[in-house]
Design a protein around this motif. Structure first.
Motif: not given
Length: 118
Positions: A66-70, A72-81
């Protein structure tokens, strides 16, 4: 104790991609996602992300964070394939105890996975 049952699903933020490849963000009820996909949209929920986890003891697995709990949104935006719309994580151990979980790119994750198979 009162259990809350959402009517037709709660509103979630999604990224819609149409057949021409145009993207836009919207808040829709979770029950509407299936209908949007049936109309030809590619729908990606922005409140959750699929994660491929590489664990030396348990092997590779797939989960959802879950974004925001597990994560951060920043990590998702930087590392999402971009191809798989997923994150790739490696569990690090100190002895037999979990020390940390690190996010990496898909190429490095696959390299580590092939090294585990040897």
């Amino acid at each position: 104790m009162r259990i809350r049952i959402p009517w037709r699903g709660e509103r979630v933020e999604v990224e819609l991609t149409d057949r021409r490849g145009r993207k836009r963000r919207r808040r829709v009820r979770s029950g509407r996602i299936v209908r949007l996909e049936a109309k030809g949209y590619r729908v990606r929920r922005l409140d959750r992300v699929k994660v491929h986890v590489l664990d030396a003891f348990q092997g590779p697995s797939e989960t959802e964070w879950e974004v925001g709990r597990d994560v951060t949104r920043d990590v998702v935006e930087r590392y999402l394939d971009a191809d798989t719309e997923a994150l790739y994580a490696v569990v690090l151990y100190e002895g037999a105890e979990v020390r940390d979980t690190k996010i990496t790119n898909r190429a490095r994750w696959q390299e580590l996975r092939s090294a585990m198979d040897r």
